[in-house]
Design a protein around this motif. Structure first.
Motif, PDB file in Angstrom:
ATOM      1  N   SER A 171       0.873  -1.169   0.000  1.00 43.03           N
ATOM      2  CA  SER A 171       0.000   0.000   0.000  1.00 43.03           C
ATOM      3  C   SER A 171       0.910   1.219   0.000  1.00 43.03           C
ATOM      4  CB  SER A 171      -0.928  -0.020   1.219  1.00 43.03           C
ATOM      5  OG  SER A 171      -0.150  -0.052   2.397  1.00 43.03           O
ATOM      6  N   MET A 172       1.355   1.565  -1.186  1.00 41.14           N
ATOM      7  CA  MET A 172       2.314   2.654  -1.348  1.00 41.14           C
ATOM      8  C   MET A 172       1.673   3.818  -2.089  1.00 41.14           C
ATOM      9  SD  MET A 172       5.657   0.379  -2.432  1.00 41.14           S
ATOM     10  CE  MET A 172       6.329   1.709  -3.356  1.00 41.14           C
ATOM     11  N   HIS A 173       2.124   5.012  -1.745  1.00 36.11           N
ATOM     12  CA  HIS A 173       1.713   6.219  -2.449  1.00 36.11           C
ATOM     13  C   HIS A 173       2.371   6.208  -3.828  1.00 36.11           C
ATOM     14  CE1 HIS A 173       1.492  10.549  -3.327  1.00 36.11           C
ATOM     15  NE2 HIS A 173       0.383  10.487  -2.603  1.00 36.11           N
ATOM     16  N   HIS A 174       1.726   6.847  -4.804  1.00 30.33           N
ATOM     17  CA  HIS A 174       2.283   6.816  -6.160  1.00 30.33           C
ATOM     18  C   HIS A 174       3.662   7.460  -6.235  1.00 30.33           C
ATOM     19  CE1 HIS A 174       0.248  10.731  -6.205  1.00 30.33           C
ATOM     20  NE2 HIS A 174       1.139  11.075  -7.092  1.00 30.33           N
ATOM     21  N   SER A 175       3.970   8.409  -5.332  1.00 27.41           N
ATOM     22  CA  SER A 175       5.315   9.002  -5.342  1.00 27.41           C
ATOM     23  C   SER A 175       6.359   7.969  -4.924  1.00 27.41           C
ATOM     24  CB  SER A 175       5.377  10.230  -4.438  1.00 27.41           C
ATOM     25  OG  SER A 175       5.074   9.896  -3.114  1.00 27.41           O
ATOM     26  N   GLN A 176       5.987   7.023  -4.068  1.00 31.72           N
ATOM     27  CA  GLN A 176       6.906   5.949  -3.700  1.00 31.72           C
ATOM     28  C   GLN A 176       7.140   5.016  -4.882  1.00 31.72           C
ATOM     29  OE1 GLN A 176       4.430   5.007  -0.198  1.00 31.72           O
ATOM     30  NE2 GLN A 176       6.374   4.829   0.908  1.00 31.72           N
ATOM     31  N   HIS A 177       6.082   4.726  -5.634  1.00 30.57           N
ATOM     32  CA  HIS A 177       6.223   3.896  -6.836  1.00 30.57           C
ATOM     33  C   HIS A 177       7.148   4.578  -7.836  1.00 30.57           C
ATOM     34  CE1 HIS A 177       3.314   0.721  -6.030  1.00 30.57           C
ATOM     35  NE2 HIS A 177       2.480   1.638  -5.567  1.00 30.57           N
ATOM     36  N   TYR A 178       6.935   5.868  -8.028  1.00 34.02           N
ATOM     37  CA  TYR A 178       7.763   6.618  -8.978  1.00 34.02           C
ATOM     38  C   TYR A 178       9.219   6.617  -8.530  1.00 34.02           C
ATOM     39  CZ  TYR A 178       9.660  10.425 -11.755  1.00 34.02           C
ATOM     40  OH  TYR A 178      10.437  11.182 -12.585  1.00 34.02           O
ATOM     41  N   LEU A 179       9.451   6.860  -7.249  1.00 34.74           N
ATOM     42  CA  LEU A 179      10.811   6.879  -6.719  1.00 34.74           C
ATOM     43  C   LEU A 179      11.467   5.511  -6.875  1.00 34.74           C
ATOM     44  CD1 LEU A 179      13.194   8.132  -5.258  1.00 34.74           C
ATOM     45  CD2 LEU A 179      11.987   7.732  -3.083  1.00 34.74           C
ATOM     46  N   LEU A 180      10.746   4.458  -6.565  1.00 32.12           N
ATOM     47  CA  LEU A 180      11.301   3.109  -6.699  1.00 32.12           C
ATOM     48  C   LEU A 180      11.672   2.826  -8.154  1.00 32.12           C
ATOM     49  CD1 LEU A 180      12.047   0.543  -5.168  1.00 32.12           C
ATOM     50  CD2 LEU A 180       9.721  -0.287  -5.594  1.00 32.12           C
ATOM     51  N   SER A 181      10.840   3.280  -9.070  1.00 36.53           N
ATOM     52  CA  SER A 181      11.129   3.121 -10.495  1.00 36.53           C
ATOM     53  C   SER A 181      12.397   3.888 -10.884  1.00 36.53           C
ATOM     54  CB  SER A 181       9.931   3.600 -11.317  1.00 36.53           C
ATOM     55  OG  SER A 181      10.198   3.485 -12.676  1.00 36.53           O
ATOM     56  N   LEU A 182      12.548   5.103 -10.366  1.00 44.81           N
ATOM     57  CA  LEU A 182      13.762   5.892 -10.621  1.00 44.81           C
ATOM     58  C   LEU A 182      15.002   5.173 -10.101  1.00 44.81           C
ATOM     59  CD1 LEU A 182      12.993   9.638  -9.769  1.00 44.81           C
ATOM     60  CD2 LEU A 182      13.639   8.688 -11.974  1.00 44.81           C
ATOM     61  N   ILE A 183      14.898   4.639  -8.900  1.00 46.96           N
ATOM     62  CA  ILE A 183      16.031   3.941  -8.297  1.00 46.96           C
ATOM     63  C   ILE A 183      16.380   2.703  -9.116  1.00 46.96           C
ATOM     64  CG2 ILE A 183      16.823   2.689  -6.245  1.00 46.96           C
ATOM     65  CD1 ILE A 183      14.991   4.662  -4.619  1.00 46.96           C
ATOM     66  N   GLU A 184      15.367   2.009  -9.616  1.00 47.70           N
ATOM     67  CA  GLU A 184      15.619   0.823 -10.441  1.00 47.70           C
ATOM     68  C   GLU A 184      16.357   1.211 -11.718  1.00 47.70           C
ATOM     69  OE1 GLU A 184      14.566  -2.277 -13.497  1.00 47.70           O
ATOM     70  OE2 GLU A 184      13.711  -0.267 -13.424  1.00 47.70           O
ATOM     71  N   GLN A 185      15.991   2.338 -12.297  1.00 52.72           N
ATOM     72  CA  GLN A 185      16.645   2.810 -13.526  1.00 52.72           C
ATOM     73  C   GLN A 185      18.050   3.327 -13.269  1.00 52.72           C
ATOM     74  OE1 GLN A 185      14.097   5.762 -15.349  1.00 52.72           O
ATOM     75  NE2 GLN A 185      12.298   4.496 -14.997  1.00 52.72           N
ATOM     76  N   HIS A 186      18.289   3.853 -12.072  1.00 57.71           N
ATOM     77  CA  HIS A 186      19.564   4.494 -11.733  1.00 57.71           C
ATOM     78  C   HIS A 186      20.074   3.930 -10.407  1.00 57.71           C
ATOM     79  CE1 HIS A 186      18.657   7.306 -14.939  1.00 57.71           C
ATOM     80  NE2 HIS A 186      17.468   7.459 -14.403  1.00 57.71           N
ATOM     81  N   ASP A 187      20.245   2.614 -10.370  1.00 56.92           N
ATOM     82  CA  ASP A 187      20.675   1.950  -9.141  1.00 56.92           C
ATOM     83  C   ASP A 187      22.009   2.529  -8.677  1.00 56.92           C
ATOM     84  OD1 ASP A 187      20.199   0.106  -7.097  1.00 56.92           O
ATOM     85  OD2 ASP A 187      21.448  -1.409  -8.062  1.00 56.92           O
ATOM     86  N   GLY A 188      22.072   2.874  -7.412  1.00 59.75           N
ATOM     87  CA  GLY A 188      23.272   3.485  -6.857  1.00 59.75           C
ATOM     88  C   GLY A 188      23.280   4.996  -6.976  1.00 59.75           C
ATOM     89  N   ALA A 189      22.134   5.561  -7.317  1.00 56.12           N
ATOM     90  CA  ALA A 189      22.029   7.021  -7.449  1.00 56.12           C
ATOM     91  C   ALA A 189      22.311   7.691  -6.112  1.00 56.12           C
ATOM     92  CB  ALA A 189      20.633   7.413  -7.939  1.00 56.12           C
ATOM     93  N   ILE A 190      22.803   8.912  -6.194  1.00 59.73           N
ATOM     94  CA  ILE A 190      23.031   9.721  -5.002  1.00 59.73           C
ATOM     95  C   ILE A 190      21.688  10.294  -4.562  1.00 59.73           C
ATOM     96  CG2 ILE A 190      24.178  11.802  -4.143  1.00 59.73           C
ATOM     97  CD1 ILE A 190      26.384  11.232  -6.222  1.00 59.73           C
ATOM     98  N   GLN A 191      21.445  10.260  -3.271  1.00 58.35           N
ATOM     99  CA  GLN A 191      20.167  10.726  -2.726  1.00 58.35           C
ATOM    100  C   GLN A 191      19.844  12.145  -3.195  1.00 58.35           C
ATOM    101  OE1 GLN A 191      19.560   9.530   1.331  1.00 58.35           O
ATOM    102  NE2 GLN A 191      18.177  11.233   1.732  1.00 58.35           N
ATOM    103  N   GLN A 192      20.826  13.037  -3.240  1.00 64.25           N
ATOM    104  CA  GLN A 192      20.597  14.419  -3.660  1.00 64.25           C
ATOM    105  C   GLN A 192      20.111  14.492  -5.108  1.00 64.25           C
ATOM    106  OE1 GLN A 192      20.367  17.143  -1.841  1.00 64.25           O
ATOM    107  NE2 GLN A 192      19.824  18.281  -3.670  1.00 64.25           N
ATOM    108  N   ASP A 193      20.623  13.621  -5.983  1.00 62.68           N
ATOM    109  CA  ASP A 193      20.165  13.602  -7.371  1.00 62.68           C
ATOM    110  C   ASP A 193      18.693  13.198  -7.456  1.00 62.68           C
ATOM    111  OD1 ASP A 193      22.698  14.341  -8.158  1.00 62.68           O
ATOM    112  OD2 ASP A 193      23.273  12.348  -8.888  1.00 62.68           O
ATOM    113  N   LEU A 194      18.275  12.287  -6.605  1.00 62.48           N
ATOM    114  CA  LEU A 194      16.861  11.885  -6.564  1.00 62.48           C
ATOM    115  C   LEU A 194      15.988  13.037  -6.082  1.00 62.48           C
ATOM    116  CD1 LEU A 194      17.354   8.315  -5.051  1.00 62.48           C
ATOM    117  CD2 LEU A 194      16.777   8.864  -7.431  1.00 62.48           C
TER     118      LEU A 194
END
Length: 169
Positions: free
Chosen positions: A35-58
């Protein structure tokens, strides 16, 4: 274009945006076990695309406050969908990585998103879809140009970022 047509176009786009927002919420609830908010889904998708991303870039990519990002990441971490770890070269930098469970969740989301988008645009021919995409891209570019040049004064009022940020991704 008459002013009434422009106003009607704006209203239709606003209504479409609201409907798409509701559809995103529906899709988020279709992902079993989360039961996740859509912003969490979007963020998880971003992380999957850019694994190891810097938190500030996100933070910059999503255009949210660092504290809001920390909250979102904490929820994803508690659900074992991501891990945060300090950068090997700079201990002040936090890198975000997706877990296997997170990858499975993203795959499930992609399936729902595929179904959603097919149903959303099945009323249009391929030619109409291509034309609509071109027009939307043109409008987005136009708005971004106006924002960057300072010619769209009502944009960004009340938002936490008062400059345009370029994506690191």
């Amino acid at each position: 274009m008459k002013n009434t047509t422009v106003v009607q176009l704006y209203r239709e786009l606003l209504q479409l945006s609201r409907q798409m927002h509701r559809m995103e919420h529906w899709m988020a609830h279709q992902c079993k076990g989360h039961s996740m908010h859509h912003s969490q889904h979007y963020l998880l998708s971003l992380i999957e695309q850019h694994d190891g991303a810097i938190q500030q870039d996100l933070v910059e990519e999503m255009d949210i406050r660092p504290s809001s990002m920390s909250e979102l990441l904490s929820k994803l971490e508690q659900a074992d969908l991501i891990i945060r770890e300090k950068d090997d070269n700079d201990q002040r930098v936090m890198r975000v990585r997706i877990t296997e469970k997170g990858k499975q969740h993203v795959e499930q989301m992609k399936g729902h998103l595929s179904d959603l988008t097919i149903n959303l645009f099945d009323c249009l021919t391929e030619e109409e879809r291509e034309k609509l995409l071109s027009l939307i891209q043109k409008i987005n570019t136009h708005i971004n140009d106006k924002m960057e040049s300072g010619n769209l004064h009502m944009m960004h009022r009340g938002m936490h970022h008062h400059e345009h940020h370029y994506s690191k991704f």
